[in-house]
Design a protein around this motif. Structure first.
Motif, PDB file in Angstrom:
ATOM      1  N   UNK A  87       0.851  -1.233  -0.204  1.00 30.25           N
ATOM      2  CA  UNK A  87       0.080  -0.088   0.151  1.00 30.25           C
ATOM      3  C   UNK A  87       0.933   1.256   0.086  1.00 30.25           C
ATOM      4  N   UNK A  88       0.414   2.233  -0.566  1.00 31.61           N
ATOM      5  CA  UNK A  88       1.047   3.388  -0.770  1.00 31.61           C
ATOM      6  C   UNK A  88       1.320   4.370   0.603  1.00 31.61           C
ATOM      7  N   UNK A  89       2.312   4.532   1.318  1.00 32.64           N
ATOM      8  CA  UNK A  89       2.308   5.295   2.601  1.00 32.64           C
ATOM      9  C   UNK A  89       2.722   6.601   2.401  1.00 32.64           C
ATOM     10  N   UNK A 103      -7.905   3.606  -3.090  1.00 30.42           N
ATOM     11  CA  UNK A 103      -7.379   3.778  -4.107  1.00 30.42           C
ATOM     12  C   UNK A 103      -5.998   3.252  -4.213  1.00 30.42           C
ATOM     13  N   UNK A 104      -5.254   3.655  -3.119  1.00 27.31           N
ATOM     14  CA  UNK A 104      -4.055   3.178  -3.120  1.00 27.31           C
ATOM     15  C   UNK A 104      -3.362   1.828  -2.286  1.00 27.31           C
ATOM     16  N   UNK A 130      -3.030  -3.057 -11.408  1.00 25.41           N
ATOM     17  CA  UNK A 130      -3.430  -1.777 -10.925  1.00 25.41           C
ATOM     18  C   UNK A 130      -2.014  -0.971 -10.619  1.00 25.41           C
ATOM     19  N   UNK A 131      -1.909   0.425 -11.052  1.00 25.67           N
ATOM     20  CA  UNK A 131      -0.598   1.024 -10.719  1.00 25.67           C
ATOM     21  C   UNK A 131      -0.911   2.600 -10.420  1.00 25.67           C
ATOM     22  N   UNK A 132       0.084   2.822  -9.830  1.00 21.90           N
ATOM     23  CA  UNK A 132       0.098   4.580  -9.545  1.00 21.90           C
ATOM     24  C   UNK A 132       1.369   4.936  -9.591  1.00 21.90           C
ATOM     25  N   UNK A 138      -1.652   9.890 -10.419  1.00 23.62           N
ATOM     26  CA  UNK A 138      -2.790   9.209 -10.942  1.00 23.62           C
ATOM     27  C   UNK A 138      -2.796   7.778 -10.766  1.00 23.62           C
ATOM     28  N   UNK A 139      -3.965   7.247 -10.426  1.00 20.36           N
ATOM     29  CA  UNK A 139      -4.284   5.536 -10.156  1.00 20.36           C
ATOM     30  C   UNK A 139      -5.068   5.322 -11.589  1.00 20.36           C
ATOM     31  N   UNK A 140      -4.453   4.291 -12.123  1.00 20.45           N
ATOM     32  CA  UNK A 140      -5.004   3.607 -13.225  1.00 20.45           C
ATOM     33  C   UNK A 140      -4.955   2.241 -13.294  1.00 20.45           C
TER      34      UNK A 140
END
Length: 263
Positions: free
Chosen positions: A115-117, A140-141, A167-169, A173-175
């Motif tokens: 997960x993005x921190x 989303x992240x 799933x990438x970030x 942007x998340x796409x």
């Protein structure tokens, strides 16, 4: 136009694929890529990557080439670090540093358990209009990949490479990238000769973007994106060796000039 960080990290992710080997002994790879537009070379990239004891590291670089240097002398470096759990890439850190002329920029993303921190983007994004901006949601992240790790596919065979959504970030942007089967073939480049599988790639922005942006709408609804994957040695890892991306002004092509394992 896409925000420079979007364009740079997405291009670099395709042009400098993460290539890690699921093996007990250390494995390293290196490659060279050319990015061309309408048959003219506009960028070159190199990469080196290493897998050891369940940890992967990738380092790459990209620079403008040919006529593109006359208009936008962009160059930069990119790195991705993380672990491999089963058949899943689990990123820990991603960073892209680049300059365009005299303007320096960076994207730095940190992860915890996938997960993005934290995210750092320089220059900082401009203030967003809440009426037109799609904000990032709480979920989303979670369980996302950085642009580099997103290029790696773990599969039991060529037949199972496509038919998945990634799933990438990219720092803003998340796409989602949906891969569907297109064809099989073979390819020969210095350092590699063997079978390939080509997937059609559909792009879907999820959050962190402005509604109605023409470049994104084109990528989502009209662009023809094809990615050809090659198997790395005898592993279950597949990485891009060729890609084409339709843009509003013509097709962009990314081709491996060298793709090889090193001792």
């Amino acid at each position: 136009m896409l925000r420079p960080s979007h364009a740079f990290t997405t291009l670099l992710a395709l042009a400098v694929p993460a290539t890690s080997f699921a093996a007990s002994s250390p494995q390293s790879f290196k490659g060279e890529y050319t990015v061309s537009f309408l048959g003219l070379s506009i960028a070159k990239s190199t990469f080196s990557s290493r897998y050891e004891n369940g940890v992967y590291s990738i380092d790459g670089s990209v620079s403008a080439a040919g006529l593109a240097k006359l208009f936008d002398d962009t160059r930069g470096t990119i790195s991705s670090r993380g672990t491999i759990s089963g058949q899943k890439m689990v990123p820990q850190a991603f960073r892209a540093d680049y300059t365009s002329g005299k303007k320096a920029s960076l994207v730095d993303i940190r992860f915890g358990n996938g997960d993005v921190t934290s995210t750092k983007v320089v220059p900082a994004p401009e203030k967003r209009d809440p009426k037109s901006w799609v904000p990032l949601g709480a979920g989303d992240l979670k369980s996302v990949l950085d642009p580099m790790a997103a290029t790696v596919i773990y599969a039991d065979s060529l037949d199972k490479v496509c038919g998945r959504t990634v799933k990438f970030y990219d720092g803003e942007m998340r796409a989602n990238l949906a891969l569907t089967y297109a064809s099989k073939g073979s390819i020969s480049v210095p350092g590699y000769k063997g079978d390939t599988v080509t997937c059609r790639m559909n792009f879907e922005p999820v959050a962190g973007y402005r509604k109605g942006r023409k470049a994104l709408e084109f990528l989502k609804n009209r662009s023809r994106m094809m990615v050809t994957f090659a198997r790395l040695g005898k592993s279950s890892v597949y990485a891009p060796i060729h890609a084409t991306v339709g843009t509003q002004i013509g097709p962009l092509t990314i081709s491996a000039r060298r793709f090889e394992a090193v001792d």
